[in-house]
Motif scaffolding. Structure first.
Motif, short mmCIF file in Angstrom:
data_model
loop_
_atom_site.label_atom_id
_atom_site.label_comp_id
_atom_site.label_asym_id
_atom_site.label_seq_id
_atom_site.Cartn_x
_atom_site.Cartn_y
_atom_site.Cartn_z
N ALA A 31 14.41 -12.78 11.38
CA ALA A 31 15.55 -13.57 11.82
C ALA A 31 16.84 -12.74 11.76
N GLN A 32 16.95 -11.86 10.78
CA GLN A 32 18.13 -11.03 10.68
C GLN A 32 18.18 -10.02 11.82
N GLN A 33 17.06 -9.50 12.23
CA GLN A 33 17.04 -8.52 13.31
C GLN A 33 17.42 -9.17 14.64
N LYS A 34 16.99 -10.39 14.87
CA LYS A 34 17.30 -11.05 16.13
C LYS A 34 18.78 -11.33 16.26
N SER A 35 19.44 -11.63 15.15
CA SER A 35 20.85 -11.97 15.22
C SER A 35 21.75 -10.75 15.16
N GLY A 36 21.18 -9.54 15.02
CA GLY A 36 21.96 -8.31 14.93
C GLY A 36 22.59 -7.94 16.25
N SER A 37 23.47 -6.97 16.20
CA SER A 37 24.15 -6.54 17.42
C SER A 37 23.21 -5.72 18.29
N ALA A 38 23.56 -5.58 19.55
CA ALA A 38 22.73 -4.86 20.51
C ALA A 38 22.94 -3.36 20.40
N LYS A 39 23.81 -2.90 19.52
CA LYS A 39 24.12 -1.48 19.39
C LYS A 39 23.12 -0.73 18.53
N LYS A 40 22.16 -1.41 17.94
CA LYS A 40 21.20 -0.74 17.08
C LYS A 40 20.36 0.24 17.89
N ALA A 41 20.03 1.35 17.26
CA ALA A 41 19.22 2.37 17.93
C ALA A 41 17.78 1.89 18.06
N ALA A 42 17.15 2.29 19.12
CA ALA A 42 15.75 1.92 19.34
C ALA A 42 14.88 2.70 18.38
N LYS A 43 13.78 2.10 17.99
CA LYS A 43 12.86 2.76 17.09
C LYS A 43 12.22 3.94 17.81
N PRO A 44 12.02 5.05 17.09
CA PRO A 44 11.36 6.19 17.73
C PRO A 44 9.91 5.84 18.04
N THR A 45 9.47 6.28 19.20
CA THR A 45 8.10 5.97 19.60
C THR A 45 7.13 6.88 18.87
N LYS A 46 5.95 6.38 18.65
CA LYS A 46 4.91 7.16 17.99
C LYS A 46 4.37 8.19 18.99
N PRO A 47 3.99 9.35 18.48
CA PRO A 47 3.43 10.34 19.39
C PRO A 47 2.10 9.84 19.96
N SER A 48 1.84 10.24 21.18
CA SER A 48 0.60 9.79 21.82
C SER A 48 -0.59 10.49 21.17
N VAL A 49 -1.76 10.00 21.48
CA VAL A 49 -2.98 10.57 20.92
C VAL A 49 -3.13 12.02 21.37
N GLU A 50 -2.79 12.29 22.62
CA GLU A 50 -2.89 13.66 23.13
C GLU A 50 -1.95 14.59 22.37
N ASP A 51 -0.74 14.11 22.06
CA ASP A 51 0.21 14.92 21.30
C ASP A 51 -0.31 15.20 19.90
N GLN A 52 -0.90 14.18 19.29
CA GLN A 52 -1.46 14.35 17.95
C GLN A 52 -2.60 15.36 17.97
N ILE A 53 -3.47 15.26 18.98
CA ILE A 53 -4.59 16.19 19.08
C ILE A 53 -4.08 17.61 19.28
N GLN A 54 -3.07 17.77 20.13
CA GLN A 54 -2.51 19.10 20.39
C GLN A 54 -1.91 19.68 19.12
N ALA A 55 -1.20 18.86 18.35
CA ALA A 55 -0.60 19.34 17.10
C ALA A 55 -1.68 19.75 16.11
N LEU A 56 -2.74 18.97 16.02
CA LEU A 56 -3.84 19.32 15.12
C LEU A 56 -4.53 20.60 15.59
N ARG A 57 -4.70 20.76 16.89
CA ARG A 57 -5.34 21.96 17.43
C ARG A 57 -4.52 23.20 17.07
N GLU A 58 -3.20 23.11 17.23
CA GLU A 58 -2.34 24.26 16.90
C GLU A 58 -2.40 24.58 15.41
#
Length: 83
Positions: A31-58
């Protein structure tokens, strides 16, 4: 008897009001998040599975190269010791 009934009713009313005020404290997180201002930064997206695989490969390639170097050094030391 009437006085005892009134006292009991007042005590029950006081306890129920105190209990309801305890539940009416801070609103839930959603409820607190819904009533907050629209200026909040968006949550960072999780890396995709391909990105995770590439990082593990390296990371694995780095470990393999490190182990190869260690093995080459040990072999060189072993050959020096045998001569």
């Amino acid at each position: 008897m009437n006085l005892k009934l009134n006292t009991t009713a007042a005590a029950i009313l006081a306890v129920s009001l105190a209990g309801s005020l305890a539940f009416a404290g801070a609103p839930p997180e959603s409820a607190q998040q819904k009533s907050g201002s629209a200026k909040k930064a968006a949550k960072p997206t999780k890396p995709s599975v391909e990105d995770q695989i590439q990082a593990l490969r390296e990371e694995m390639e780095q470990q393999i190269n490190s182990l190869k170097n260690d093995l080459a050094e040990k072999n060189a030391e072993l050959q020096k010791a045998q001569q």
